[in-house]
Design a protein around this motif. Sequence first.
Motif, mmCIF file in Angstrom:
data_model
loop_
_atom_site.group_PDB
_atom_site.id
_atom_site.type_symbol
_atom_site.label_atom_id
_atom_site.label_comp_id
_atom_site.label_asym_id
_atom_site.label_seq_id
_atom_site.Cartn_x
_atom_site.Cartn_y
_atom_site.Cartn_z
ATOM 1 N N LEU A 1 0.862 -1.283 -0.387
ATOM 2 C CA LEU A 1 -0.188 0.102 -0.092
ATOM 3 C C LEU A 1 0.876 1.740 -0.108
ATOM 4 O O LEU A 1 2.075 1.370 0.325
ATOM 5 C CB LEU A 1 -0.872 0.025 1.578
ATOM 6 N N ILE A 2 0.482 2.160 -0.908
ATOM 7 C CA ILE A 2 1.473 3.974 -0.939
ATOM 8 C C ILE A 2 0.195 4.608 -0.400
ATOM 9 O O ILE A 2 -1.013 5.013 -0.928
ATOM 10 C CB ILE A 2 1.693 3.660 -2.135
ATOM 11 N N TYR A 3 0.747 5.584 0.613
ATOM 12 C CA TYR A 3 0.090 6.904 1.547
ATOM 13 C C TYR A 3 0.464 7.872 1.255
ATOM 14 O O TYR A 3 1.403 7.859 2.157
ATOM 15 C CB TYR A 3 -0.650 5.912 3.162
ATOM 16 N N PRO A 4 0.402 9.247 0.767
ATOM 17 C CA PRO A 4 0.791 9.926 1.448
ATOM 18 C C PRO A 4 0.392 10.480 2.368
ATOM 19 O O PRO A 4 -0.667 10.191 3.262
ATOM 20 C CB PRO A 4 -0.747 10.729 0.266
ATOM 21 N N VAL A 5 1.453 11.336 3.402
ATOM 22 C CA VAL A 5 1.535 11.362 4.817
ATOM 23 C C VAL A 5 2.264 12.834 4.558
ATOM 24 O O VAL A 5 3.286 13.230 4.060
ATOM 25 C CB VAL A 5 2.525 10.280 5.312
ATOM 26 N N ILE A 6 1.845 13.166 5.470
ATOM 27 C CA ILE A 6 2.107 14.950 5.853
ATOM 28 C C ILE A 6 3.422 14.678 6.749
ATOM 29 O O ILE A 6 2.850 14.232 8.256
ATOM 30 C CB ILE A 6 1.238 15.821 6.332
ATOM 31 N N ILE A 7 4.589 14.894 6.717
ATOM 32 C CA ILE A 7 5.553 15.315 8.120
ATOM 33 C C ILE A 7 5.777 16.648 7.959
ATOM 34 O O ILE A 7 6.225 18.053 7.739
ATOM 35 C CB ILE A 7 6.755 14.342 7.401
ATOM 36 N N SER A 8 5.615 16.650 9.664
ATOM 37 C CA SER A 8 5.908 18.208 9.819
ATOM 38 C C SER A 8 6.432 18.906 11.328
ATOM 39 O O SER A 8 7.036 17.663 11.583
ATOM 40 C CB SER A 8 4.405 19.054 10.511
ATOM 41 N N GLU A 9 7.414 19.717 10.878
ATOM 42 C CA GLU A 9 9.105 19.429 11.419
ATOM 43 C C GLU A 9 8.599 20.780 12.803
ATOM 44 O O GLU A 9 7.706 22.510 12.360
ATOM 45 C CB GLU A 9 9.991 20.043 10.720
ATOM 46 N N THR B 1 14.207 13.132 14.285
ATOM 47 C CA THR B 1 14.216 13.306 12.923
ATOM 48 C C THR B 1 13.423 13.117 11.601
ATOM 49 O O THR B 1 12.333 11.907 11.693
ATOM 50 C CB THR B 1 15.852 12.236 12.088
ATOM 51 N N PHE B 2 13.367 13.859 10.374
ATOM 52 C CA PHE B 2 12.788 13.413 9.426
ATOM 53 C C PHE B 2 12.672 12.098 8.959
ATOM 54 O O PHE B 2 11.505 10.861 8.798
ATOM 55 C CB PHE B 2 13.414 13.900 8.004
ATOM 56 N N SER B 3 13.702 11.375 8.548
ATOM 57 C CA SER B 3 13.717 9.552 8.453
ATOM 58 C C SER B 3 12.904 8.523 9.668
ATOM 59 O O SER B 3 12.054 7.963 9.134
ATOM 60 C CB SER B 3 15.118 9.399 8.318
ATOM 61 N N ASP B 4 12.942 9.431 10.511
ATOM 62 C CA ASP B 4 12.352 7.981 11.722
ATOM 63 C C ASP B 4 10.960 8.753 11.530
ATOM 64 O O ASP B 4 10.314 7.486 12.010
ATOM 65 C CB ASP B 4 12.697 9.081 13.149
ATOM 66 N N ALA B 5 10.119 9.675 11.776
ATOM 67 C CA ALA B 5 8.983 9.982 11.065
ATOM 68 C C ALA B 5 8.350 8.885 10.180
ATOM 69 O O ALA B 5 7.330 8.132 10.545
ATOM 70 C CB ALA B 5 8.732 11.440 10.877
ATOM 71 N N ALA B 6 9.138 9.343 8.958
ATOM 72 C CA ALA B 6 8.907 8.068 8.062
ATOM 73 C C ALA B 6 8.547 6.440 8.117
ATOM 74 O O ALA B 6 8.054 6.393 7.763
ATOM 75 C CB ALA B 6 10.019 8.762 6.658
ATOM 76 N N TYR B 7 9.903 6.300 9.240
ATOM 77 C CA TYR B 7 10.222 5.172 9.700
ATOM 78 C C TYR B 7 8.646 5.025 10.427
ATOM 79 O O TYR B 7 7.673 3.633 10.222
ATOM 80 C CB TYR B 7 11.280 4.417 10.742
ATOM 81 N N TRP B 8 8.555 6.017 10.966
ATOM 82 C CA TRP B 8 7.090 4.907 12.107
ATOM 83 C C TRP B 8 6.025 5.441 11.788
ATOM 84 O O TRP B 8 4.888 5.196 12.055
ATOM 85 C CB TRP B 8 7.901 6.028 13.503
ATOM 86 N N ALA B 9 6.259 5.804 10.546
ATOM 87 C CA ALA B 9 4.651 6.377 9.748
ATOM 88 C C ALA B 9 4.104 5.172 9.332
ATOM 89 O O ALA B 9 3.302 4.705 9.436
ATOM 90 C CB ALA B 9 5.313 7.255 8.771
ATOM 91 N N GLU B 10 5.203 4.396 8.235
ATOM 92 C CA GLU B 10 4.786 3.651 8.124
ATOM 93 C C GLU B 10 4.450 2.057 9.359
ATOM 94 O O GLU B 10 3.572 1.739 9.144
ATOM 95 C CB GLU B 10 5.905 2.369 7.423
ATOM 96 N N LEU C 1 5.227 16.780 2.289
ATOM 97 C CA LEU C 1 4.426 15.637 2.282
ATOM 98 C C LEU C 1 4.739 14.299 1.349
ATOM 99 O O LEU C 1 6.695 14.753 0.267
ATOM 100 C CB LEU C 1 3.315 15.889 0.566
ATOM 101 N N VAL C 2 5.374 13.270 1.566
ATOM 102 C CA VAL C 2 5.707 11.949 1.411
ATOM 103 C C VAL C 2 4.997 11.447 1.183
ATOM 104 O O VAL C 2 3.663 10.482 2.644
ATOM 105 C CB VAL C 2 6.997 11.533 2.670
ATOM 106 N N TYR C 3 5.087 10.518 0.510
ATOM 107 C CA TYR C 3 4.403 8.902 0.154
ATOM 108 C C TYR C 3 5.181 7.629 0.827
ATOM 109 O O TYR C 3 6.318 7.417 0.360
ATOM 110 C CB TYR C 3 4.674 8.348 -1.665
ATOM 111 N N ILE C 4 4.548 6.686 1.458
ATOM 112 C CA ILE C 4 5.029 5.833 2.909
ATOM 113 C C ILE C 4 4.430 4.372 1.882
ATOM 114 O O ILE C 4 3.173 4.748 1.647
ATOM 115 C CB ILE C 4 4.212 5.482 3.856
#
Length: 129
Positions: A4-12, A36-45, A75-78
């Motif tokens: 699955l691919i979902y768009p996610v908003i990562i806010s700093e 970090t930004f990468s941590d937030a993307a990892y945890w979003a998955e 905006l990031v696609y996870i």
Amino acid sequence: MRNLIYPVIISEYHDDGHYYVATSPNIPGMVTQGDTFSDAAYWAEDAIATMLDGQASYPEVQDPRSWDLKSNDRLVYITVDLDKWLHKNSKTIKKTITVPEYLSVMAKEQNINVSQLTTKALKAELGIQ
């Protein structure tokens, strides 16, 4: 395979320190964060997979072009591989199986773990590594 691919908003944020928060309008209530930004993307998955675990159907992917992003948002696609996630986070359950008695005796004599062997056979049959 269920990818699955979902768009996610990562806010700093810089209020109580420096951190990132991930949310997705596609998955109501999904929120996670990282240092970090990468941590937030990892945890979003992980958060998406956790929230979708056990659901018969998944939320339809929204078009993020209509989302109102602030200056601190990206905006990031996870991508979520649900099969891999479920396999990694799967607990063991007890199952009763029926086998011919002679096979049960032979397996016991040769110290064969029937549960382990059954798991390997099921993975092979399902094409899971």
